[in-house]
Motif scaffolding. Sequence first.
Motif, PDB file in Angstrom:
ATOM      1  N   ARG A  70      -5.179   4.418   1.286  1.00 40.02           N
ATOM      2  CA  ARG A  70      -4.466   3.149   1.356  1.00 40.02           C
ATOM      3  C   ARG A  70      -5.012   2.340   2.520  1.00 40.02           C
ATOM      4  N   GLN A  71      -5.307   1.066   2.290  1.00 42.64           N
ATOM      5  CA  GLN A  71      -5.879   0.201   3.312  1.00 42.64           C
ATOM      6  C   GLN A  71      -4.763  -0.325   4.211  1.00 42.64           C
ATOM      7  N   THR A 113       8.716   4.334  -5.310  1.00 45.66           N
ATOM      8  CA  THR A 113       7.261   4.412  -5.341  1.00 45.66           C
ATOM      9  C   THR A 113       6.699   3.058  -4.958  1.00 45.66           C
ATOM     10  N   ARG A 114       5.505   3.068  -4.437  1.00 43.89           N
ATOM     11  CA  ARG A 114       4.771   1.829  -4.207  1.00 43.89           C
ATOM     12  C   ARG A 114       3.623   1.846  -5.213  1.00 43.89           C
ATOM     13  N   SER A 115       3.944   1.512  -6.464  1.00 44.52           N
ATOM     14  CA  SER A 115       2.994   1.703  -7.560  1.00 44.52           C
ATOM     15  C   SER A 115       3.275   0.704  -8.670  1.00 44.52           C
ATOM     16  N   LEU A 116       2.211   0.254  -9.345  1.00 46.93           N
ATOM     17  CA  LEU A 116       2.362  -0.605 -10.511  1.00 46.93           C
ATOM     18  C   LEU A 116       2.602   0.207 -11.776  1.00 46.93           C
ATOM     19  N   ARG A 117       2.163   1.461 -11.780  1.00 47.08           N
ATOM     20  CA  ARG A 117       2.284   2.297 -12.981  1.00 47.08           C
ATOM     21  C   ARG A 117       3.647   2.959 -13.086  1.00 47.08           C
ATOM     22  N   LEU A 176      -7.940  -0.270  -7.140  1.00 50.11           N
ATOM     23  CA  LEU A 176      -7.833   1.180  -7.306  1.00 50.11           C
ATOM     24  C   LEU A 176      -6.474   1.677  -6.801  1.00 50.11           C
ATOM     25  N   VAL A 177      -6.012   2.767  -7.397  1.00 54.03           N
ATOM     26  CA  VAL A 177      -4.755   3.384  -6.975  1.00 54.03           C
ATOM     27  C   VAL A 177      -5.002   4.186  -5.700  1.00 54.03           C
ATOM     28  N   PRO A 178      -4.265   3.937  -4.616  1.00 58.26           N
ATOM     29  CA  PRO A 178      -4.488   4.692  -3.381  1.00 58.26           C
ATOM     30  C   PRO A 178      -3.822   6.063  -3.429  1.00 58.26           C
ATOM     31  N   TRP A 179      -4.346   6.990  -2.649  1.00 56.26           N
ATOM     32  CA  TRP A 179      -3.713   8.301  -2.531  1.00 56.26           C
ATOM     33  C   TRP A 179      -2.319   8.132  -1.947  1.00 56.26           C
ATOM     34  N   PRO A 180      -1.348   8.921  -2.389  1.00 57.21           N
ATOM     35  CA  PRO A 180       0.030   8.721  -1.923  1.00 57.21           C
ATOM     36  C   PRO A 180       0.326   9.392  -0.587  1.00 57.21           C
ATOM     37  N   PHE A 181       1.273   8.822   0.094  1.00 58.35           N
ATOM     38  CA  PHE A 181       1.921   9.424   1.258  1.00 58.35           C
ATOM     39  C   PHE A 181       3.296   9.835   0.741  1.00 58.35           C
TER      40      PHE A 181
END
Length: 356
Positions: free
Chosen positions: A263-264, A226-230, A13-18
């Motif tokens: 985010r974990q 960004t720390r994102s795959l999308r 799942l996509v985590p909420w952003p900081f």
Amino acid sequence: MTVKLKTRKPTGLVPWPFLLIEGEEGAGKTYAAAAFSASKRVGQTYWVDLAEGSADEYAAIEGTRFEVVDHDGTFRDIREQIEAVHAEARRAAAAKEPPVVLVVDTATALWRLLTTWTHERARRSKYNARTLAADPDAPIDVAMNLWNDANERWQQILYLLQTFPGIVIVTARGREVTAIDEDGKPVKRAGKVLTEWRVQAQRDLGFDCSLWVRLRREQPPQVIKTRSLRLRIEPGKPLTLPALDIEDLIFERLGCSVETQPRQVTALAADRTRPWLDRVAQAAAVDELSATWREANPDTSGLTREEAAVVKAAILRRKEELENPPADLGELPASDADKLRAAAQLAQPPSDAEAS
């Protein structure tokens, strides 16, 4: 004894952003955060105003709906209020409500608070106090352990932001500054002094956030990382946006949705004493310390004997503070005999009644 392997399946799942929004003054950082609170895709927004004083005015933007978090300006109260918002966001997430939004305006002010605290402590040291007594304008030596304390406090806030069960927006000032080499001298190339962009906050903030946007008055917004795959940002090739629409950035470009989760991030620690030491420091009565003393037993607490010894030493120091509060300003300093007696008492463990 064989240690049991602990694993879990990744959620995917996509985590909420900081989200870090930094840039020049008047570029629209605070406005963008306030306007986002009007989104129908988010729940309550909580606004922590740190030395900006603009939260009330920005409530005039049509549709905004945020609550200003009251604090007394001290680090402890600021941290506790952020902890309270963290708990409310966790409740909302468990109830499947729209995500809570936390706005911290600004990280620059928070780091300035910790920097000022560090310099004030340095000025009170014996060495610097003697130096300043002889020359009030003399430079002071700020020991590394004081900076370590400031960074440890910063990390307390950072962990709350990184594990927030909702959306975090942090603003900070950013500007062009003269590039400095390792010797503290300006960097020159072809006879010209070079400049670099710097975020005015704790130096690792850009690394620690998961989404980084830069705003300048005369240029369009840029997504720095960004720390994102999308939404991929190549190093040194920021993504230019026509305008900063935080709702579009988070829900469309990053792909966050109602299924998004925090985010974990597991806090790293050299040992397990930190929660115990925080509990000791906050104890307001000897009875609380006695209970902690019993619970810190390594046979039941999970602490090693060395860690338990650290906790119990802190309990003894706190017990002495509670039983012998600081003298009034009008009283004379304690005599050498009084100091020796106090040291002897500090070396004694709690009485059987207190430790049982």
